[in-house]
Design a protein around this motif. Structure first.
Motif, mmCIF file in Angstrom:
data_model
loop_
_atom_site.group_PDB
_atom_site.id
_atom_site.type_symbol
_atom_site.label_atom_id
_atom_site.label_comp_id
_atom_site.label_asym_id
_atom_site.label_seq_id
_atom_site.Cartn_x
_atom_site.Cartn_y
_atom_site.Cartn_z
ATOM 1 N N ASP A 1 0.856 -1.185 0.000
ATOM 2 C CA ASP A 1 0.000 0.000 0.000
ATOM 3 C C ASP A 1 0.894 1.236 0.000
ATOM 4 N N PRO A 2 1.531 1.520 -1.140
ATOM 5 C CA PRO A 2 2.506 2.620 -1.166
ATOM 6 C C PRO A 2 1.829 3.976 -0.994
ATOM 7 N N ARG A 3 2.373 4.762 -0.100
ATOM 8 C CA ARG A 3 1.829 6.103 0.144
ATOM 9 C C ARG A 3 2.921 7.166 0.043
ATOM 10 N N THR A 4 4.027 6.971 0.732
ATOM 11 C CA THR A 4 5.116 7.938 0.650
ATOM 12 C C THR A 4 5.896 7.727 -0.644
ATOM 13 N N LEU A 5 6.745 8.692 -0.960
ATOM 14 C CA LEU A 5 7.580 8.551 -2.142
ATOM 15 C C LEU A 5 8.524 7.365 -1.996
ATOM 16 N N ARG A 6 9.090 7.191 -0.816
ATOM 17 C CA ARG A 6 10.000 6.055 -0.602
ATOM 18 C C ARG A 6 9.272 4.733 -0.813
ATOM 19 N N GLU A 7 8.049 4.612 -0.276
ATOM 20 C CA GLU A 7 7.283 3.376 -0.449
ATOM 21 C C GLU A 7 6.919 3.147 -1.914
ATOM 22 N N THR A 8 6.601 4.221 -2.607
ATOM 23 C CA THR A 8 6.244 4.100 -4.023
ATOM 24 C C THR A 8 7.451 3.673 -4.844
ATOM 25 N N LEU A 9 8.607 4.251 -4.566
ATOM 26 C CA LEU A 9 9.825 3.849 -5.270
ATOM 27 C C LEU A 9 10.169 2.389 -4.983
ATOM 28 N N ALA A 10 9.960 1.949 -3.734
ATOM 29 C CA ALA A 10 10.240 0.554 -3.395
ATOM 30 C C ALA A 10 9.295 -0.387 -4.139
ATOM 31 N N ALA A 11 8.026 -0.003 -4.249
ATOM 32 C CA ALA A 11 7.071 -0.826 -4.999
ATOM 33 C C ALA A 11 7.437 -0.870 -6.483
ATOM 34 N N VAL A 12 7.878 0.253 -7.034
ATOM 35 C CA VAL A 12 8.328 0.281 -8.430
ATOM 36 C C VAL A 12 9.518 -0.657 -8.617
ATOM 37 N N ASP A 13 10.461 -0.644 -7.684
ATOM 38 C CA ASP A 13 11.612 -1.538 -7.780
ATOM 39 C C ASP A 13 11.168 -2.997 -7.771
ATOM 40 N N ALA A 14 10.142 -3.317 -6.973
ATOM 41 C CA ALA A 14 9.631 -4.687 -6.933
ATOM 42 C C ALA A 14 9.027 -5.085 -8.282
ATOM 43 N N VAL A 15 8.325 -4.166 -8.914
ATOM 44 C CA VAL A 15 7.758 -4.452 -10.240
ATOM 45 C C VAL A 15 8.876 -4.628 -11.254
ATOM 46 N N ARG A 16 9.863 -3.763 -11.218
ATOM 47 C CA ARG A 16 10.962 -3.860 -12.185
ATOM 48 C C ARG A 16 11.769 -5.143 -11.993
ATOM 49 N N ALA A 17 11.838 -5.629 -10.770
ATOM 50 C CA ALA A 17 12.551 -6.878 -10.517
ATOM 51 C C ALA A 17 11.873 -8.060 -11.205
ATOM 52 N N ALA A 18 10.573 -7.922 -11.487
ATOM 53 C CA ALA A 18 9.839 -8.991 -12.171
ATOM 54 C C ALA A 18 10.105 -9.017 -13.668
ATOM 55 N N GLY A 19 10.667 -7.934 -14.224
ATOM 56 C CA GLY A 19 10.962 -7.953 -15.655
ATOM 57 C C GLY A 19 10.996 -6.612 -16.362
ATOM 58 N N PRO A 20 10.005 -5.716 -16.149
ATOM 59 C CA PRO A 20 9.971 -4.471 -16.927
ATOM 60 C C PRO A 20 11.148 -3.550 -16.598
#
Length: 288
Positions: free
Chosen positions: A159-178
């Motif tokens: 449940d990303p809310r802060t910028l740091r949490e959002t960046l961490a969630a983006v990193d998790a998505v990118r780790a999957a492939g994109p």
């Protein structure tokens, strides 16, 4: 990539209003880009109304349309496969088949996945199997994904809310492939009041752009955003800052005109010059 761009866009279609391909195709065409739209549903209007009519297209019908395009011998001309709202969960396999066929014909082509699943105001509005399909099959196959902040959370179980949490969630998505992620709407408690942000992460760069937040949520704005960003990033050969600034400028003026009109549907035609010639009134800040 400098020069002409062609996009195979596999999304929903509506007769009245602007969502899916009905929202994405025209703005991209105003940029001088060829778009070959393939519908996944054909509805009278989007599902934000109290009623709509029309079919979810069977997977075989969608497959047949794509096969017919392939038979024209033009898949080597496709630079981008763009997918959005899928309707039935069996459409995912058809999209992935199309991506494989296009990349076999043009190894430089990219797959841009707009993982349409819901938003913070409405919650999820797709069939129950779609989120798992997105997480497990579509996103790992993609080169670029364009979730809103709510969808980013669905993709990562967070449940990303802060910028740091959002960046961490983006990193998790990118780790999957994109390689690239655009978060099309970021609302965070530490941002200035009355603003809305977009975050783009590409390779080792992360850029944030901030615009005024308008009072209404307009159906289809995410579809326009995904299509414009995908086009600008492709045409600029990966200049993520430029693509983000151009997209934010065009989409804000589209939403501003829609708000001023007092209409619920996007004022896509009235805003067309803002697609062709973005005002470039917003500048992005590097955040990583």
């Amino acid at each position: 990539m400098i020069g002409p761009v062609s996009i195979l866009s596999i999304q929903s279609s509506v007769a009245y209003g602007y969502v899916g391909n009905s929202a994405a195709v025209f703005p991209v065409q105003r940029l001088g880009v060829e778009v070959w739209p393939v519908p996944t549903v054909v509805f009278s209007n989007h599902a934000g109304y109290d009623a709509w009519r029309g079919p979810l297209l069977p997977a075989e019908d969608v497959r047949a349309v794509i096969r017919g395009v392939e038979e024209r011998g033009v898949l080597p001309e496709v630079d981008v496969v763009l997918s959005g709202y899928q309707g039935g969960e069996d459409i995912g396999a058809v999209v992935l088949e199309a991506v494989a066929a296009v990349k076999a014909a043009n190894p430089e082509a990219v797959y841009a996945c707009d993982p349409v699943m819901g938003n913070a105001e409405s919650g999820p509005y797709v069939r129950p199997a779609i989120p798992a399909l997105m997480r497990e099959q579509m996103v790992p196959a993609a080169d670029l994904v364009t979730p809103n902040q709510f969808e980013l959370g669905m993709l990562t179980g967070s449940d990303p809310r802060t910028l740091r949490e959002t960046l961490a969630a983006v990193d998790a998505v990118r780790a999957a492939g994109p390689a690239t992620v655009l978060v099309t709407s970021v609302l965070r408690p530490d941002a200035p009041a009355g603003t809305l942000e977009m975050l783009a992460v590409h390779r080792d760069e992360a850029w944030l752009v901030r615009t005024p937040r308008l009072p209404e949520k307009s159906h289809g704005s995410g579809d326009v955003t995904a299509a414009l960003f995908t086009t600008h990033l492709t045409r600029s050969s990966g200049d993520v800052r430029d693509a983000l600034e151009r997209t934010a400028s065009s989409v804000f003026d589209l939403l501003r005109l829609t708000h001023e009109s007092g209409r619920w549907e996007l004022q896509l035609v009235a805003a067309q010059e803002y697609f062709a010639s973005p005002a470039m009134q917003f500048r992005a800040e590097r955040v990583a």
